[in-house]
Motif scaffolding. Structure first.
Motif, PDB file in Angstrom:
ATOM      1  N   LEU A 308       0.872  -1.177   0.000  1.00 59.49           N
ATOM      2  CA  LEU A 308       0.000   0.000   0.000  1.00 59.49           C
ATOM      3  C   LEU A 308       0.908   1.225   0.000  1.00 59.49           C
ATOM      4  O   LEU A 308       2.015   1.190   0.555  1.00 59.49           O
ATOM      5  CB  LEU A 308      -0.903  -0.014   1.234  1.00 59.49           C
ATOM      6  CG  LEU A 308      -1.878  -1.197   1.341  1.00 59.49           C
ATOM      7  CD1 LEU A 308      -2.627  -1.145   2.667  1.00 59.49           C
ATOM      8  CD2 LEU A 308      -2.851  -1.211   0.177  1.00 59.49           C
ATOM      9  N   GLN A 309       0.446   2.313  -0.590  1.00 61.19           N
ATOM     10  CA  GLN A 309       1.336   3.448  -0.811  1.00 61.19           C
ATOM     11  C   GLN A 309       1.066   4.653   0.088  1.00 61.19           C
ATOM     12  O   GLN A 309       1.817   5.632   0.036  1.00 61.19           O
ATOM     13  CB  GLN A 309       1.259   3.882  -2.278  1.00 61.19           C
ATOM     14  CG  GLN A 309       1.706   2.806  -3.253  1.00 61.19           C
ATOM     15  CD  GLN A 309       3.181   2.460  -3.128  1.00 61.19           C
ATOM     16  OE1 GLN A 309       4.039   3.323  -3.313  1.00 61.19           O
ATOM     17  NE2 GLN A 309       3.485   1.214  -2.794  1.00 61.19           N
ATOM     18  N   SER A 310      -0.001   4.605   0.900  1.00 59.24           N
ATOM     19  CA  SER A 310      -0.280   5.757   1.763  1.00 59.24           C
ATOM     20  C   SER A 310      -0.929   5.308   3.065  1.00 59.24           C
ATOM     21  O   SER A 310      -1.538   4.231   3.130  1.00 59.24           O
ATOM     22  CB  SER A 310      -1.194   6.763   1.057  1.00 59.24           C
ATOM     23  OG  SER A 310      -2.503   6.231   0.930  1.00 59.24           O
ATOM     24  N   ALA A 311      -0.797   6.139   4.084  1.00 58.51           N
ATOM     25  CA  ALA A 311      -1.411   5.842   5.382  1.00 58.51           C
ATOM     26  C   ALA A 311      -2.925   5.770   5.252  1.00 58.51           C
ATOM     27  O   ALA A 311      -3.576   4.949   5.898  1.00 58.51           O
ATOM     28  CB  ALA A 311      -1.006   6.918   6.393  1.00 58.51           C
ATOM     29  N   GLU A 312      -3.500   6.621   4.393  1.00 54.21           N
ATOM     30  CA  GLU A 312      -4.950   6.607   4.200  1.00 54.21           C
ATOM     31  C   GLU A 312      -5.432   5.259   3.664  1.00 54.21           C
ATOM     32  O   GLU A 312      -6.468   4.739   4.082  1.00 54.21           O
ATOM     33  CB  GLU A 312      -5.364   7.723   3.227  1.00 54.21           C
ATOM     34  CG  GLU A 312      -5.206   9.126   3.788  1.00 54.21           C
ATOM     35  CD  GLU A 312      -3.874   9.752   3.453  1.00 54.21           C
ATOM     36  OE1 GLU A 312      -3.796  10.978   3.419  1.00 54.21           O
ATOM     37  OE2 GLU A 312      -2.896   8.988   3.234  1.00 54.21           O
ATOM     38  N   GLU A 313      -4.664   4.675   2.723  1.00 58.06           N
ATOM     39  CA  GLU A 313      -5.034   3.374   2.161  1.00 58.06           C
ATOM     40  C   GLU A 313      -5.034   2.292   3.235  1.00 58.06           C
ATOM     41  O   GLU A 313      -5.939   1.456   3.296  1.00 58.06           O
ATOM     42  CB  GLU A 313      -4.070   2.993   1.039  1.00 58.06           C
ATOM     43  CG  GLU A 313      -4.229   3.795  -0.232  1.00 58.06           C
ATOM     44  CD  GLU A 313      -3.259   3.375  -1.324  1.00 58.06           C
ATOM     45  OE1 GLU A 313      -3.307   3.959  -2.404  1.00 58.06           O
ATOM     46  OE2 GLU A 313      -2.447   2.446  -1.089  1.00 58.06           O
ATOM     47  N   PHE A 314      -4.015   2.320   4.089  1.00 58.80           N
ATOM     48  CA  PHE A 314      -3.919   1.325   5.160  1.00 58.80           C
ATOM     49  C   PHE A 314      -5.082   1.499   6.146  1.00 58.80           C
ATOM     50  O   PHE A 314      -5.691   0.522   6.600  1.00 58.80           O
ATOM     51  CB  PHE A 314      -2.573   1.462   5.871  1.00 58.80           C
ATOM     52  CG  PHE A 314      -2.107   0.201   6.560  1.00 58.80           C
ATOM     53  CD1 PHE A 314      -2.966  -0.860   6.834  1.00 58.80           C
ATOM     54  CD2 PHE A 314      -0.776   0.072   6.951  1.00 58.80           C
ATOM     55  CE1 PHE A 314      -2.523  -2.012   7.471  1.00 58.80           C
ATOM     56  CE2 PHE A 314      -0.327  -1.074   7.588  1.00 58.80           C
ATOM     57  CZ  PHE A 314      -1.202  -2.122   7.850  1.00 58.80           C
ATOM     58  N   MET A 315      -5.417   2.749   6.471  1.00 61.35           N
ATOM     59  CA  MET A 315      -6.532   3.014   7.381  1.00 61.35           C
ATOM     60  C   MET A 315      -7.838   2.491   6.794  1.00 61.35           C
ATOM     61  O   MET A 315      -8.670   1.916   7.510  1.00 61.35           O
ATOM     62  CB  MET A 315      -6.639   4.518   7.667  1.00 61.35           C
ATOM     63  CG  MET A 315      -5.488   5.084   8.487  1.00 61.35           C
ATOM     64  SD  MET A 315      -5.574   6.879   8.677  1.00 61.35           S
ATOM     65  CE  MET A 315      -6.966   7.026   9.804  1.00 61.35           C
ATOM     66  N   GLU A 316      -8.025   2.684   5.503  1.00 63.77           N
ATOM     67  CA  GLU A 316      -9.246   2.231   4.832  1.00 63.77           C
ATOM     68  C   GLU A 316      -9.385   0.710   4.929  1.00 63.77           C
ATOM     69  O   GLU A 316     -10.473   0.180   5.195  1.00 63.77           O
ATOM     70  CB  GLU A 316      -9.200   2.662   3.362  1.00 63.77           C
ATOM     71  CG  GLU A 316     -10.524   2.541   2.630  1.00 63.77           C
ATOM     72  CD  GLU A 316     -11.535   3.576   3.075  1.00 63.77           C
ATOM     73  OE1 GLU A 316     -12.721   3.205   3.189  1.00 63.77           O
ATOM     74  OE2 GLU A 316     -11.139   4.738   3.329  1.00 63.77           O
ATOM     75  N   VAL A 317      -8.266   0.001   4.725  1.00 60.02           N
ATOM     76  CA  VAL A 317      -8.271  -1.463   4.801  1.00 60.02           C
ATOM     77  C   VAL A 317      -8.676  -1.937   6.197  1.00 60.02           C
ATOM     78  O   VAL A 317      -9.329  -2.972   6.354  1.00 60.02           O
ATOM     79  CB  VAL A 317      -6.882  -2.017   4.417  1.00 60.02           C
ATOM     80  CG1 VAL A 317      -6.772  -3.503   4.768  1.00 60.02           C
ATOM     81  CG2 VAL A 317      -6.619  -1.815   2.935  1.00 60.02           C
ATOM     82  N   LEU A 318      -8.299  -1.164   7.224  1.00 59.83           N
ATOM     83  CA  LEU A 318      -8.611  -1.533   8.612  1.00 59.83           C
ATOM     84  C   LEU A 318      -9.984  -1.020   9.038  1.00 59.83           C
ATOM     85  O   LEU A 318     -10.320  -1.070  10.228  1.00 59.83           O
ATOM     86  CB  LEU A 318      -7.536  -0.983   9.550  1.00 59.83           C
ATOM     87  CG  LEU A 318      -6.104  -1.504   9.319  1.00 59.83           C
ATOM     88  CD1 LEU A 318      -5.135  -0.834  10.290  1.00 59.83           C
ATOM     89  CD2 LEU A 318      -6.039  -3.008   9.464  1.00 59.83           C
ATOM     90  N   GLY A 319     -10.753  -0.512   8.092  1.00 59.94           N
ATOM     91  CA  GLY A 319     -12.082  -0.004   8.421  1.00 59.94           C
ATOM     92  C   GLY A 319     -12.044   1.306   9.165  1.00 59.94           C
ATOM     93  O   GLY A 319     -12.965   1.646   9.923  1.00 59.94           O
ATOM     94  N   GLY A 320     -10.977   2.068   8.957  1.00 62.09           N
ATOM     95  CA  GLY A 320     -10.824   3.334   9.687  1.00 62.09           C
ATOM     96  C   GLY A 320     -10.720   4.531   8.773  1.00 62.09           C
ATOM     97  O   GLY A 320      -9.952   5.464   9.061  1.00 62.09           O
ATOM     98  N   GLY A 321     -11.481   4.536   7.687  1.00 57.15           N
ATOM     99  CA  GLY A 321     -11.429   5.666   6.768  1.00 57.15           C
ATOM    100  C   GLY A 321     -11.824   6.975   7.426  1.00 57.15           C
ATOM    101  O   GLY A 321     -11.284   8.033   7.099  1.00 57.15           O
ATOM    102  N   ASP A 322     -12.754   6.923   8.377  1.00 55.83           N
ATOM    103  CA  ASP A 322     -13.201   8.134   9.080  1.00 55.83           C
ATOM    104  C   ASP A 322     -12.680   8.181  10.516  1.00 55.83           C
ATOM    105  O   ASP A 322     -13.200   8.924  11.352  1.00 55.83           O
ATOM    106  CB  ASP A 322     -14.735   8.179   9.105  1.00 55.83           C
ATOM    107  CG  ASP A 322     -15.324   8.218   7.708  1.00 55.83           C
ATOM    108  OD1 ASP A 322     -14.700   8.853   6.833  1.00 55.83           O
ATOM    109  OD2 ASP A 322     -16.387   7.604   7.496  1.00 55.83           O
TER     110      ASP A 322
END
Length: 671
Positions: A308-322
């Motif tokens: 994954l190339q960004s912290a946002e992408e990793f957060m999204e995968v963990l169900g933490g987009g918001d």
């Protein structure tokens, strides 16, 4: 007023031998030379206390800000393999030669990184930097002093791992901070359990930004001069030529997540280049959502482009987009131990004493009964408060180390493993299960204030001994017995150790390491003193090339700090003492030195750093012999005979006369 240099609380001079606040001895004894003496002032406003941390690239001290009247943390750039402290105990100097250059390069990177972090002060999850400056020949960063504990300590107190939801919230908070850090163009590059700090207020902070990679960014080589946190560093941090980006931090975050869930670090990235696979968390028995596990394993890919190339992408995968962090100590910090005895036991000492006196005065005749009850329960009032030592120590010998905490709790004994218990590991490769061999407090004895000391038989842990001063072969032999390999950095000049001796090791001596996860030790090696490579260039005239080399080798081999490197010295001399490809005529005998560069008058010539070029003689120039001239021979003239002409009556008489005269002429001039 003075200071306790252990906790930096102010105390009255001469009144105590132990700190009334933290209980530490006020006399610190002899301080190791590598550390600044407690009480040292920096910039006229920061007072240095005791060292609270030390790594391959620097020391961290507790300190005091005289201006703000508050505690601070002071980080000093001090890469032990490249520097030392002068006789004043304060000034730092880089090791001579290449070590000095590496020290200076690392120092500038250290200061540059600190100034970059100082620009991130509006980000709540980043440790605050108050000041960055150079002093005493090195660099310093003054930061906020954090009270709390790091994730590494929390894991130790929690059975070495935590449940998925707890880990997820910590990781999401770290990624939330990294998201803003990366937007400023800064990479952390040292994400690991000991660099994620939780304050007493429950705020998760990132500390130690990029110290390791910047300390050696200009010195990475195929000989692995860089020292990294094995298991957390991605492959691109092993080389200065490989581009790094946010994906570099994501690898470390995934490794941290993996460690918190499984209790194990991933195998080092440089050992996984040949497609060596690591087990997934679920394969190790961890209950984890499939998508989250996939995110972890993708970010642990050796190849950066596959992560994954960004912290946002990793957060999204963990169900933490918001996701937004919740800074509350209740969910993240281990529960504090509650004192026995309810309300009374939690009162300050003075209040307890006052209440006891008041009760005794009121009830009068009941004094004897109270004293007897107190005696039977063996409760005493001390400077530290009321200690209920009715609990007796139990037998721990023969107990599996993993079961010790439960066994103590069953007996009503609550001890903090990091503060109240001293563990000494005794290595035995045949030990399958770690077992307690001995204890200093006998079974049935009151615990009191004595610290519990146990000896544990283990095949998994060792407290590393120092190999500084040993030869490389001795160091290899020591670590080999524990299944550890050793990487030696390129040798550097060192005044303290002779040639081929170890000058530094990482992890450091005394550190307890897990042999299941640690596989490699990094060591620095000495070349000996730089001054011992300085040779005399006089007396080479008239010697053969071999005789000059033998002369220099003999001179070097007699130097104390480099005499052990005979094979290296012989190679060094042969490479750095050469003859010109062409010879010259001279009065010196043939094949012997007639000229040299540098000249024999040159001083301080270091044979390791430059070459001596010798010109060999052809012998004296020969004297030219005169070229002999041949004696000229007389030239034989050809005989000319008269040509018979056709007869004529008119000219016959004349012809005869001429012929006669001509014949006479030839007769006079023939020879």
């Amino acid at each position: 007023m003075g200071f306790c240099y252990t906790c930096m609380e102010q105390i009255e001079d001469g009144k105590y031998t132990k700190c009334p606040h933290c209980g530490a001895d006020l006399d610190l004894g002899t301080v190791e030379k590598q550390f600044l003496p407690p009480g040292t002032e920096l910039e006229g406003k920061f007072i240095v206390g005791k060292a609270i941390g030390s790594g391959g690239f620097g020391h961290t001290y507790i300190g005091w800000n005289k201006t703000l009247l508050s505690k601070v943390a002071i980080k000093e750039y001090y890469p032990r393999q490249f520097c030392g402290r002068d006789g004043d105990g304060v000034t730092v100097a880089g090791a001579q030669g290449t070590g000095e250059e590496r020290f200076e390069n690392g120092l500038q990177q250290f200061l540059k990184e600190a100034r970059s972090v100082a620009e991130l002060q509006d980000i709540k999850g980043v440790v605050k930097v108050y000041s960055v400056f150079e002093a005493n020949g090195t660099g310093y960063i003054v930061m906020e002093y954090l009270e709390g504990m790091d994730v590494k300590t929390i894991l130790k107190q929690s059975g070495n791992k935590r449940d998925y939801e707890w880990c997820r919230r910590v990781i999401l908070t770290v990624l939330y901070t990294l998201k803003d850090v990366h937007k400023r163009g800064v990479l952390h590059r040292d994400i690991a359990p000991d660099n994620i700090f939780i304050t007493k207020e429950g705020i998760i902070k990132l500390i130690d930004f990029g110290a390791a990679i910047h300390a050696t960014a200009d010195n990475v080589s195929t000989q692995t001069e860089i020292i990294l946190k094995s298991g957390y560093a991605p492959i691109e941090q092993y080389s200065r030529k490989t581009e790094q980006g946010p994906y570099t931090d994501l690898y470390a975050v995934a490794a941290l997540f993996y460690r918190m869930l499984t209790g194990k670090k991933p195998a080092p990235a440089n050992e996984r280049i040949r497609n060596e696979k690591i087990p997934t968390p679920s394969e190790l028995g961890v209950e984890i959502p499939e998508e989250a596990e996939l995110g972890i394993m993708v970010c642990l890919n050796v190849k950066p482009e596959h992560r994954l190339q960004s912290a946002e992408e990793f957060m999204e995968v963990l169900g933490g987009g918001d996701f937004e962090p919740v800074y509350e100590p209740e969910w993240i910090l281990p529960a504090e131990k509650k004192e026995k005895g309810g309300f009374f036991m939690r009162l300050p000492v003075a209040a307890k004493a006052a209440m006891l006196v008041a009760v005794l005065c009121i009830i009068g005749g009941g004094i004897a009964a109270i004293v007897m009850t107190t005696k039977e329960k063996n409760a005493v009032v001390t400077d530290a408060g009321v200690v209920d030592s009715s609990a007796k120590m139990i037998r721990l010998e023969g107990t599996a180390f993993d079961e010790m905490s439960d066994k103590l709790k069953e007996a009503g004994i609550t001890l903090d493993q990091t503060k109240d218990i001293k563990i000494t590991y005794k290595y035995d490769k045949n030990t399958a299960v770690e077992e307690i061999l001995s204890q200093n407090i006998s079974p049935g004895s009151p615990i009191g204030d004595e610290k519990l000391e146990i000896v544990v038989a283990t095949s998994k842990h060792i407290a590393l001994e120092s190999v500084v001063g040993k030869t490389t072969k001795e160091a290899e032999a020591y670590f080999k017995q524990y299944g550890l390999s050793v990487t030696f950095a390129a040798p550097v000049y060192n005044d303290a150790q002779s040639y081929g001796r170890v000058i530094a090791q990482e992890p450091a001596a005394g550190e307890v390491v897990d042999l299941d996860t640690l596989k490699q030790i990094n060591c620095g090696v000495s070349l000996g003193k730089k001054t011992d490579y300085v040779i005399s260039l006089a007396g080479f005239q008239g010697l053969t090339l071999k005789e000059v080399r033998d002369k220099i080798y003999k001179e070097l081999a007699g130097r104390a700090s480099i005499k052990d490197g005979k094979e290296e010295l012989n190679k060094l001399v042969n490479e750095h003492v050469k003859a010109n490809s062409t010879k010259e005529y001279s009065s010196v005998a043939k094949d012997k030195v007639c000229a040299q560069n540098p000249s024999e008058k040159t001083t301080n010539h270091n044979i390791r750093e430059s070459t001596v070029t010798l010109t060999l003689s052809k012998g004296p120039k020969p004297t030219p012999k005169p070229t002999p001239r041949p004696t000229p021979k007389p030239t034989k003239r050809p005989v000319v005979r008269a040509t018979k002409r056709p007869s004529s009556k008119k000219s016959s008489t004349t012809t005869k006369k001429k012929k006669k005269k001509s014949s006479s002429s030839w007769s006079d001039d023939a020879w």
